[in-house]
Write an enzyme that holds these catalytic residues in place. Structure first.
Site, PDB file in Angstrom:
ATOM      1  N   CYS A  42       0.831  -1.209   0.000  1.00 23.18           N
ATOM      2  CA  CYS A  42       0.000   0.000   0.000  1.00 23.18           C
ATOM      3  C   CYS A  42       0.862   1.254   0.000  1.00 23.18           C
ATOM      4  O   CYS A  42       2.055   1.220   0.323  1.00 23.18           O
ATOM      5  CB  CYS A  42      -0.889   0.045   1.242  1.00 23.18           C
ATOM      6  SG  CYS A  42      -1.935  -1.407   1.484  1.00 23.18           S
ATOM      7  N   CYS A  46      -2.905   4.867   2.828  1.00 27.04           N
ATOM      8  CA  CYS A  46      -3.999   3.913   2.614  1.00 27.04           C
ATOM      9  C   CYS A  46      -4.971   3.926   3.804  1.00 27.04           C
ATOM     10  O   CYS A  46      -4.550   3.853   4.966  1.00 27.04           O
ATOM     11  CB  CYS A  46      -3.443   2.508   2.421  1.00 27.04           C
ATOM     12  SG  CYS A  46      -4.736   1.276   2.092  1.00 27.04           S
ATOM     13  N   CYS A  73      -2.531  -2.878  -3.608  1.00 24.78           N
ATOM     14  CA  CYS A  73      -3.806  -2.685  -2.912  1.00 24.78           C
ATOM     15  C   CYS A  73      -4.829  -2.072  -3.869  1.00 24.78           C
ATOM     16  O   CYS A  73      -4.535  -1.088  -4.563  1.00 24.78           O
ATOM     17  CB  CYS A  73      -3.597  -1.773  -1.706  1.00 24.78           C
ATOM     18  SG  CYS A  73      -5.115  -1.287  -0.860  1.00 24.78           S
ATOM     19  N   CYS A  76      -6.028   1.750  -2.260  1.00 26.75           N
ATOM     20  CA  CYS A  76      -5.244   2.995  -2.346  1.00 26.75           C
ATOM     21  C   CYS A  76      -4.459   3.118  -3.641  1.00 26.75           C
ATOM     22  O   CYS A  76      -3.850   4.149  -3.907  1.00 26.75           O
ATOM     23  CB  CYS A  76      -4.296   3.112  -1.162  1.00 26.75           C
ATOM     24  SG  CYS A  76      -2.949   1.891  -1.153  1.00 26.75           S
TER      25      CYS A  76
END
Length: 357
Positions: A42, A46, A73, A76
């Protein structure tokens, strides 16, 4: 999993962890963090639940995390390069909409795809672009429809290729945005009747043209021949008829506006516009007489501070001079930039407005 230290960032791992705990957007783009228990990496900001410290590995670039076996991810979007998660999300939603124009695109569907609540997704998208996902989809379909019609496709084929599911929906949208039926647009407004009048003005010869719905073109040139040729290029197969008497009131209103008196607010306009152009042109009409704004100020005013260049393009495509005062938009340093009807005319308009205050 052991914490991996890298030398490509000025932050040490303790500082990176502090940024992750704080969801600090300032460090987006500087590093990513990967979580052993989920197999996901991430960006620092995030919004997902924070992992345990011992399960976290830091990497300077997404490629390093992926090489180590982690996946990006979906919430994000750490592969995005701008470091602005809101702008990045809006761009990805735009790309998704563009690729699915032939399917129903609802907020609920977008929310599932991008793992956001429909309410927050729309709010973040509108904050980034100034329009809703639905409005963006409508503008994409309209742009594609115009391109297909101009390429010579018949209305039915152009309609389905642009993602319109039915003819009733097509005509509902296009009557307001094309200013005419799709078939008329395809044939260069062959069935449309456009009246026009030419008159002297402080900026040279002026043409005003109108459909039965309102003013569709206001131009300046050195001669009537240039003006009529310009109208022909804009509406190549329309039935164009001179109507000096019928348009006299609108001509007088425009001439008054140029010499310092307010334009009649009831002057109807019949112009085509994308959702973005409409926002820009509406904002331009709110700029007070005798004042100017920079392109960046206009961009901020419509809620899209990074869209200065797009604002400039919207100004350059304004079809109705003076009625939509794109001449009031100048460079950041106050200098006079390009104008569809010539820089000298833009200077003259601004000088006349200053004298009329």
């Amino acid at each position: 999993m052991a914490v991996v230290r890298t030398n490509s960032s000025h932050l040490d791992d303790d500082q990176r962890w502090d940024a992750v705990i704080a969801r600090d957007e300032r460090h987006n783009g500087e590093f990513v963090f990967a979580v052993a228990t989920t197999g996901v990496y991430c960006r620092p900001s995030c919004p997902a639940r924070r992992p345990r410290r011992e399960n976290v590995t830091f990497y300077s670039r997404p490629e390093q995390a992926e090489k180590a076996g982690f996946r990006a991810c979906l919430r994000c979007r750490p592969r995005s390069v701008t470091g602005d998660s809101q702008a990045d999300l809006a761009k990805e939603i735009c790309r998704y909409i563009e690729q699915h124009l032939d399917e129903p695109i609802t907020l609920e569907r977008l929310g599932k795809v991008f793992r956001q609540s429909p309410f927050h997704l729309q709010r973040r998208f509108k904050a980034a672009l100034g329009i809703t996902p639905r409005e963006y989809a409508d503008s994409c379909r309209m742009r594609l429809l115009k391109r297909n019609l101009q390429a010579g496709d018949n209305v039915t084929r152009a309609m389905y290729d642009a993602g319109y599911g039915s003819s009733s929906r097509l005509y509902e949208k296009t009557r307001s945005q094309l200013g005419m039926t799709p078939d008329k647009y395809r044939r260069g407004a062959i069935a449309a009747s456009i009246r026009y009048a030419c008159a002297d003005s402080a900026l040279g010869r002026m043409l005003i043209a109108a459909t039965d719905k309102g003013v569709c073109s206001i131009q300046f040139a050195c001669s009537d021949g240039e003006l009529i040729e310009g109208l022909k290029r804009e509406f190549p197969f329309a039935v164009r008829k001179a109507d000096d008497g019928g348009l006299k009131a609108w001509v007088d209103a425009l001439l008054s506006k140029m010499t310092g008196r307010e334009l009649n607010a009831a002057l109807p306009l019949d112009i085509r516009a994308t959702a973005f152009q409409r926002r820009v042109w509406t904002y331009l009409q709110s700029i007070p007489f005798g004042t100017t704004r920079s392109y960046s100020q206009v961009a901020k005013g419509i809620g899209q501070p990074s869209a200065s260049r797009a604002v400039a393009r919207a100004c350059a495509t304004n079809p109705v001079a003076v009625a939509i005062p794109c001449h009031r938009v100048v460079r950041e340093d106050g200098g006079i930039s390009g104008y569809r009807w010539g820089v000298e005319r833009k200077k003259a308009l601004l000088e006349m407005e200053q004298q009329g205050l």
